[in-house]
Write a protein that holds these residues in place. Structure first.
Motif, PDB file in Angstrom:
ATOM      1  N   MET A  77       0.873  -1.169   0.000  1.00  0.00           N
ATOM      2  CA  MET A  77       0.000   0.000   0.000  1.00  0.00           C
ATOM      3  C   MET A  77       0.905   1.212   0.000  1.00  0.00           C
ATOM      4  SD  MET A  77      -2.787   1.315   2.762  1.00  0.00           S
ATOM      5  CE  MET A  77      -3.628   2.873   2.537  1.00  0.00           C
ATOM      6  N   VAL A  78       0.747   2.047  -1.000  1.00  0.00           N
ATOM      7  CA  VAL A  78       1.538   3.265  -1.081  1.00  0.00           C
ATOM      8  C   VAL A  78       0.636   4.435  -0.713  1.00  0.00           C
ATOM      9  CG1 VAL A  78       2.931   4.742  -2.577  1.00  0.00           C
ATOM     10  CG2 VAL A  78       2.976   2.258  -2.882  1.00  0.00           C
ATOM     11  N   ASN A  79       1.171   5.354   0.074  1.00  0.00           N
ATOM     12  CA  ASN A  79       0.407   6.515   0.533  1.00  0.00           C
ATOM     13  C   ASN A  79       0.986   7.785  -0.064  1.00  0.00           C
ATOM     14  OD1 ASN A  79      -1.537   5.473   2.775  1.00  0.00           O
ATOM     15  ND2 ASN A  79       0.357   4.301   2.930  1.00  0.00           N
ATOM     16  N   TYR A  80       0.102   8.681  -0.459  1.00  0.00           N
ATOM     17  CA  TYR A  80       0.479   9.900  -1.160  1.00  0.00           C
ATOM     18  C   TYR A  80      -0.127  11.131  -0.496  1.00  0.00           C
ATOM     19  CZ  TYR A  80       1.451   6.650  -5.006  1.00  0.00           C
ATOM     20  OH  TYR A  80       1.930   5.629  -5.774  1.00  0.00           O
ATOM     21  N   LEU A  81       0.468  12.256  -0.808  1.00  0.00           N
ATOM     22  CA  LEU A  81      -0.155  13.537  -0.512  1.00  0.00           C
ATOM     23  C   LEU A  81      -1.247  13.762  -1.561  1.00  0.00           C
ATOM     24  CD1 LEU A  81       3.121  15.575   0.031  1.00  0.00           C
ATOM     25  CD2 LEU A  81       1.403  15.113   1.790  1.00  0.00           C
ATOM     26  N   PRO A  82      -2.277  14.526  -1.235  1.00  0.00           N
ATOM     27  CA  PRO A  82      -3.272  14.840  -2.273  1.00  0.00           C
ATOM     28  C   PRO A  82      -2.672  15.806  -3.297  1.00  0.00           C
ATOM     29  CG  PRO A  82      -3.791  15.977  -0.224  1.00  0.00           C
ATOM     30  CD  PRO A  82      -2.605  15.122   0.055  1.00  0.00           C
ATOM     31  N   THR A  83      -3.294  15.867  -4.449  1.00  0.00           N
ATOM     32  CA  THR A  83      -2.850  16.859  -5.425  1.00  0.00           C
ATOM     33  C   THR A  83      -3.201  18.245  -4.883  1.00  0.00           C
ATOM     34  OG1 THR A  83      -4.938  16.663  -6.618  1.00  0.00           O
ATOM     35  CG2 THR A  83      -3.094  15.313  -7.399  1.00  0.00           C
ATOM     36  N   LEU A  84      -2.353  19.194  -5.143  1.00  0.00           N
ATOM     37  CA  LEU A  84      -2.524  20.527  -4.561  1.00  0.00           C
ATOM     38  C   LEU A  84      -3.818  21.197  -5.013  1.00  0.00           C
ATOM     39  CD1 LEU A  84       1.150  21.872  -4.681  1.00  0.00           C
ATOM     40  CD2 LEU A  84      -0.044  20.687  -2.817  1.00  0.00           C
ATOM     41  N   ASP A  85      -4.266  20.921  -6.232  1.00  0.00           N
ATOM     42  CA  ASP A  85      -5.488  21.572  -6.724  1.00  0.00           C
ATOM     43  C   ASP A  85      -6.761  21.038  -6.057  1.00  0.00           C
ATOM     44  OD1 ASP A  85      -5.351  19.094  -7.968  1.00  0.00           O
ATOM     45  OD2 ASP A  85      -6.103  19.822  -9.890  1.00  0.00           O
ATOM     46  N   SER A  86      -6.635  19.958  -5.280  1.00  0.00           N
ATOM     47  CA  SER A  86      -7.815  19.399  -4.607  1.00  0.00           C
ATOM     48  C   SER A  86      -7.969  19.917  -3.180  1.00  0.00           C
ATOM     49  CB  SER A  86      -7.718  17.865  -4.573  1.00  0.00           C
ATOM     50  OG  SER A  86      -6.668  17.445  -3.715  1.00  0.00           O
ATOM     51  N   LEU A  87      -7.078  20.815  -2.757  1.00  0.00           N
ATOM     52  CA  LEU A  87      -7.042  21.239  -1.356  1.00  0.00           C
ATOM     53  C   LEU A  87      -7.666  22.606  -1.119  1.00  0.00           C
ATOM     54  CD1 LEU A  87      -3.363  20.184  -0.592  1.00  0.00           C
ATOM     55  CD2 LEU A  87      -5.459  18.943  -0.012  1.00  0.00           C
ATOM     56  N   ASP A  88      -8.278  22.760   0.051  1.00  0.00           N
ATOM     57  CA  ASP A  88      -8.724  24.084   0.476  1.00  0.00           C
ATOM     58  C   ASP A  88      -7.523  24.799   1.101  1.00  0.00           C
ATOM     59  OD1 ASP A  88      -8.365  23.142   3.106  1.00  0.00           O
ATOM     60  OD2 ASP A  88     -10.498  22.886   3.464  1.00  0.00           O
ATOM     61  N   GLY A  89      -7.696  26.047   1.476  1.00  0.00           N
ATOM     62  CA  GLY A  89      -6.592  26.856   1.980  1.00  0.00           C
ATOM     63  C   GLY A  89      -5.892  26.263   3.191  1.00  0.00           C
ATOM     64  N   GLU A  90      -6.661  25.786   4.161  1.00  0.00           N
ATOM     65  CA  GLU A  90      -6.064  25.224   5.382  1.00  0.00           C
ATOM     66  C   GLU A  90      -5.266  23.961   5.082  1.00  0.00           C
ATOM     67  OE1 GLU A  90      -7.440  23.506   9.734  1.00  0.00           O
ATOM     68  OE2 GLU A  90      -8.894  24.608   8.532  1.00  0.00           O
ATOM     69  N   SER A  91      -5.836  23.057   4.295  1.00  0.00           N
ATOM     70  CA  SER A  91      -5.140  21.816   3.951  1.00  0.00           C
ATOM     71  C   SER A  91      -3.907  22.090   3.098  1.00  0.00           C
ATOM     72  CB  SER A  91      -6.085  20.866   3.209  1.00  0.00           C
ATOM     73  OG  SER A  91      -7.169  20.515   4.025  1.00  0.00           O
ATOM     74  N   LEU A  92      -4.024  23.034   2.183  1.00  0.00           N
ATOM     75  CA  LEU A  92      -2.887  23.404   1.354  1.00  0.00           C
ATOM     76  C   LEU A  92      -1.735  23.903   2.220  1.00  0.00           C
ATOM     77  CD1 LEU A  92      -1.646  23.803  -1.440  1.00  0.00           C
ATOM     78  CD2 LEU A  92      -2.748  26.048  -1.522  1.00  0.00           C
ATOM     79  N   SER A  93      -2.040  24.691   3.232  1.00  0.00           N
ATOM     80  CA  SER A  93      -1.026  25.190   4.148  1.00  0.00           C
ATOM     81  C   SER A  93      -0.323  24.042   4.870  1.00  0.00           C
ATOM     82  CB  SER A  93      -1.671  26.148   5.159  1.00  0.00           C
ATOM     83  OG  SER A  93      -0.734  26.574   6.101  1.00  0.00           O
ATOM     84  N   VAL A  94      -1.097  23.054   5.319  1.00  0.00           N
ATOM     85  CA  VAL A  94      -0.525  21.895   6.010  1.00  0.00           C
ATOM     86  C   VAL A  94       0.430  21.146   5.078  1.00  0.00           C
ATOM     87  CG1 VAL A  94      -1.075  19.631   7.013  1.00  0.00           C
ATOM     88  CG2 VAL A  94      -2.455  21.627   7.605  1.00  0.00           C
ATOM     89  N   VAL A  95      -0.008  20.895   3.853  1.00  0.00           N
ATOM     90  CA  VAL A  95       0.805  20.149   2.894  1.00  0.00           C
ATOM     91  C   VAL A  95       2.059  20.941   2.518  1.00  0.00           C
ATOM     92  CG1 VAL A  95       0.859  19.211   0.543  1.00  0.00           C
ATOM     93  CG2 VAL A  95      -1.106  18.765   2.020  1.00  0.00           C
ATOM     94  N   MET A  96       1.913  22.220   2.279  1.00  0.00           N
ATOM     95  CA  MET A  96       3.076  23.030   1.891  1.00  0.00           C
ATOM     96  C   MET A  96       4.124  23.058   3.006  1.00  0.00           C
ATOM     97  SD  MET A  96       2.520  23.738  -1.181  1.00  0.00           S
ATOM     98  CE  MET A  96       3.838  24.856  -1.529  1.00  0.00           C
TER      99      MET A  96
END
Length: 160
Positions: A77-96
């Motif tokens: 099982m491989v785990n990934y970050l979501p694509t950046l275009d699928s994120l709201d502002g808060e989630s995008l901040s966490v991923v960045m």
């Protein structure tokens, strides 16, 4: 049910909001155990199954943990970050913030070839608010006739 629902096909499974990876690991283990029982059974020979189990998670630490848990449970099982275009502002901040850390440089976003309606099964154990926001993204990953299982809605938020 595994044999009847999927015939000889491979199963594409995605755990959106994978956390520790337990749902994807369980799915991969069910397929592994099904195949082992088929090999041992002389009464019910038949085709074995394969599963492509992936997870998507915004928390880099959880991705590392989920990948390790899959390895410890001897499933792929491989785990990934979501694509950046699928994120709201808060989630995008966490991923960045996560991808800026040196230890997370090897983490990858969900590959383009997996970012579309290819999944037979999708599970998401996420709180109600994020589930509502993610509904279009989650639905876009499941092929026509596929199934989605949602959980994580607290009783106090069920009417929201």
């Amino acid at each position: 049910q595994l044999e009847n629902d999927y015939g000889d096909n491979s199963i594409n499974f995605i755990d959106y909001g994978a956390g520790s990876g337990v749902l994807g690991i369980a799915a991969a283990a069910v397929v592994r155990d099904f195949n082992q029982s088929k090999r041992r059974s002389k009464k019910e020979p038949g085709a074995t199954k394969s599963i492509n189990a992936v997870g998507v998670e915004i928390d880099a630490d959880a991705i590392h943990i989920a990948n390790n848990n899959a390895k410890m449970n001897q499933v792929e099982m491989v785990n990934y970050l979501p694509t950046l275009d699928s994120l709201d502002g808060e989630s995008l901040s966490v991923v960045m913030r996560a991808i800026q850390k040196k230890r997370n440089k090897a983490l990858k976003s969900l590959p383009d070839e997996m970012n579309g309606p290819i999944f037979d099964l999708c599970v998401a154990n996420i709180l109600a608010g994020p589930l509502v926001s993610l509904a279009p993204t989650i639905a876009s990953l499941v092929k026509s006739g596929g199934e989605i299982g949602l959980s994580g809605v607290l009783a106090t938020k069920a009417d929201s």
